[in-house]
Each structure stands twice: as C-alpha cells, then as structure tokens.
Design an enzyme around this catalytic site. Structure first.
Site, PDB file in Angstrom:
ATOM      1  N   LYS A  93       2.703  -2.118  -1.935  1.00 28.69           N
ATOM      2  CA  LYS A  93       2.548  -2.026  -3.399  1.00 28.69           C
ATOM      3  C   LYS A  93       3.906  -2.115  -4.095  1.00 28.69           C
ATOM      4  O   LYS A  93       4.285  -1.256  -4.888  1.00 28.69           O
ATOM      5  CB  LYS A  93       1.784  -0.757  -3.777  1.00 28.69           C
ATOM      6  CG  LYS A  93       0.392  -0.731  -3.120  1.00 28.69           C
ATOM      7  CD  LYS A  93      -0.475   0.391  -3.543  1.00 28.69           C
ATOM      8  CE  LYS A  93      -1.819   0.353  -2.842  1.00 28.69           C
ATOM      9  NZ  LYS A  93      -1.774   0.719  -1.408  1.00 28.69           N
TER      10      LYS A  93
HETATM   11  O1  LIG Z   1      -7.350   0.522  -4.297  1.00 26.89           O
HETATM   12  C1  LIG Z   1      -6.828   0.822  -3.223  1.00 26.89           C
HETATM   13  C2  LIG Z   1      -5.693   0.202  -2.738  1.00 26.89           C
HETATM   14  C3  LIG Z   1      -5.218   0.550  -1.510  1.00 26.89           C
HETATM   15  N1  LIG Z   1      -5.832   1.490  -0.753  1.00 26.89           N
HETATM   16  C4  LIG Z   1      -5.282   1.778   0.588  1.00 26.89           C
HETATM   17  O2  LIG Z   1      -6.242   1.366   1.572  1.00 26.89           O
HETATM   18  C5  LIG Z   1      -6.312   2.313   2.618  1.00 26.89           C
HETATM   19  C6  LIG Z   1      -7.678   2.977   2.617  1.00 26.89           C
HETATM   20  O3  LIG Z   1      -7.777   3.925   3.668  1.00 26.89           O
HETATM   21  P1  LIG Z   1      -9.156   4.686   4.051  1.00 26.89           P
HETATM   22  O4  LIG Z   1      -8.718   5.679   5.059  1.00 26.89           O
HETATM   23  O5  LIG Z   1     -10.106   3.657   4.611  1.00 26.89           O
HETATM   24  O6  LIG Z   1      -9.675   5.320   2.809  1.00 26.89           O
HETATM   25  C7  LIG Z   1      -5.151   3.267   2.388  1.00 26.89           C
HETATM   26  O7  LIG Z   1      -4.004   2.743   3.007  1.00 26.89           O
HETATM   27  C8  LIG Z   1      -4.981   3.228   0.879  1.00 26.89           C
HETATM   28  O8  LIG Z   1      -3.657   3.558   0.484  1.00 26.89           O
HETATM   29  C9  LIG Z   1      -6.949   2.110  -1.228  1.00 26.89           C
HETATM   30  O9  LIG Z   1      -7.556   2.979  -0.573  1.00 26.89           O
HETATM   31  N2  LIG Z   1      -7.427   1.750  -2.457  1.00 26.89           N
END
Ligand SMILES: O=c1ccn([C@@H]2O[C@H](COP(=O)(O)O)[C@@H](O)[C@H]2O)c(=O)[nH]1
Length: 278
Positions: A93
């Site tokens: 990001k």
């Molecule tokens: O809108 C967003 C953007 C980035 N993320 C990122 O994706 C993963 C989600 O992890 P989970 O454990 O499957 O919830 C994580 O790295 C977030 O920083 C997001 O969730 N939403």
C-alpha cells in the site's frame, strides 16, 4: 506476469485463489520457533502445501518490516521461493510524490537492486497521478490500486458522493483508468462489499480485481463471483488467516491445504458456471 499468462494459470489450475502470507511469530506453530528463520520455514511449508491450488501469493509487507532487517531477509527468501507460475503481490500500500514512488517501485519490482521482483504492488491512490504512474513504467508489472476496501472504515471516505452522485471509489477508478490499462492496473475491492461489485464493474468491466475479505473477514465468495466475475474471470480472491492459521499444530501445512482446497473447489464450480473452463 502478463494478463494472458495469469488467465492461462487460472484456467490450468481451475482456481483464482490468492494465498496471503501475513506471517506472525505469535501465531505460527511453536516447534518452528527454534528454526534459523521461522517465518521463512512457515512460509515455505505453506507454499509447498498450496502451490497447485492457487494462482497467487500475497505477503503483506507489514508482517515483515515489523521485524526489521531479519523480516526483510525472510521476505526476500519467501519471494524467491514462490513458484514461477504464481502471480506475486507485495501488499505494501505504497504511494508518494513521483520520485519517491519510483524508489518504492524499484524496491519491490527491480530484483537486481533489491533482491525482490514482485509482479505487483498494492497502491494507495490518495496522492494522485504522479504517485501511481512510476509503478506503471515497469514492463509486465502491475499496480493494484485501492478502490473499495474490505474494512469498516472504508465507509469514512470511499462512499462519499459528488454532486453528480458518483461515489469516491467510482471517481478514483475513472481517473486511475486514464493512467494505465487492463494489462498493468488492477483494483482492490473487498469481498465484504457484496453488491458494491456491480458499481465497480460499471467502471472497470475488464480489469482484474484483487479481492481480500473471504475467510476471517466473512465475505461471500458466491456474491463476489455473482457480481464481480467477468469473461476472463477477472478476480484474484485472497484468503490469509483462514488458510495459514487453520492449525497451530504440527499439521499446520496439511490443514492449510485443506482450507485452500475447499476454496479452490468452490472456485472451480464458479468458473464452470461462467463457462470459463469446461
Ligand atoms: O481492503 C483490503 C485491502 C487489503 N487487505 C489485506 O488482505 C489481507 C486479508 O487477510 P485475511 O486474514 O484473509 O482477513 C490482509 O493482508 C489485509 O491487510 C484487506 O483485508 N482488505
């Protein structure tokens, strides 16, 4: 990786799964903590257990940079261990004034300088054109721009409407579309945003979308596909904690595989329904 290669992988593997690698020393099995590089040991086992089921891996950079130099070394080894047929995403990001964004792009794309050669990086678009375009100058690399994110706070700004009734995320997509194309730009859209995908597809019908939020955040894969899939699939759906922390025991890699397999099977059905595979 090119768009054509990505679509080929999706068809070959009958999957559009992206496995997140947000590796947290407090959550990995204790027996790994004695290894020289526990983060790498964990990641390598997860990669080996899931490589045939997914088309992408997404380490979130926060989980590496929080450990300083050792964390960057674990990230570099992890990136080098990713299968070459998988799309790699640095979830960093980033985005800053142009010359600084250029250095971020070098840091994540230019292996000869940094040891990292990710296919793509996530970008916060708030600083505008000069903060995004340096990432688009690299051949066969991708900028994945935040559009409609999965978190509760996304509503603080992203749904603001202008006088014409366009929400901020729609304006972001319309503007960013003029800086790149479907071969070097994707958008992040949270799986928790359900029907929000309808509007997204009005503005970005052909772009690939990176979709986090299934699994631990409760987003629905079925809704994502119903409202977000296009003729090339156009989706990379990420799950992180739901896969990599399925078990904290010695069976963590097998359990991760089981969770990845469940998602891959659901994805195969969606690809069949859409006529993308037969
Ligand atoms: O809108 C967003 C953007 C980035 N993320 C990122 O994706 C993963 C989600 O992890 P989970 O454990 O499957 O919830 C994580 O790295 C977030 O920083 C997001 O969730 N939403």
């Amino acid at each position: 990786m090119t768009r054509a290669e990505l679509i080929h992988q999706i068809k070959e593997k009958r999957s559009f799964l992206c496995v997140g690698l947000d590796t947290d020393l407090t959550k990995i099995p204790e027996h790994l903590l004695d290894d020289e590089d526990p983060i790498y040991s964990f990641n390598k086992a997860i990669i080996d257990a899931t490589a045939d089921l997914c088309v992408a891996y997404k380490p979130n950079i926060a989980f590496y940079e929080c450990y300083g130099l050792k964390g960057w070394q674990s990230l570099q080894k992890t990136w080098a261990a990713l299968p070459k047929d998988c799309f790699s995403i640095a979830d960093a990001k980033r985005g800053d004034i142009g010359n600084t964004s250029g250095r971020y792009a070098m840091a994540f794309f230019d292996e000869s300088n940094s040891g990292l050669g990710f296919d793509s990086i996530t970008i916060a678009p708030y600083m505008g054109k000069d903060s995004v375009t340096p990432f688009l100058d690299f051949k066969d690399k991708w900028a994945i721009v935040l559009a409609l994110t999965s978190n509760e706070g996304s509503r603080d700004f992203q749904n603001f409407e202008n006088k014409e009734g366009l929400q901020l995320f729609e304006q972001v997509i319309d503007k960013v579309n003029t800086w790149g194309n479907i071969d070097n730009l994707m958008y992040v859209v949270g799986a928790t945003r359900g029907e929000g995908f309808i509007k997204i597809r009005e503005h970005a019908p052909e772009h690939f979308l990176l979709v986090p939020g299934v699994g631990a955040q409760g987003g629905s894969l079925e809704d994502v596909c119903k409202y977000g899939m296009n003729g090339d699939c156009g989706l990379l759906v990420n799950s992180t904690r739901g896969i990599i922390y399925a078990s904290k025991g010695r069976d963590f890699a097998e359990r991760a595989r089981e969770e990845a397999l469940k998602l891959q099977k659901e994805m195969e059905i969606e690809l069949l329904k859409a006529g993308i595979i037969s």
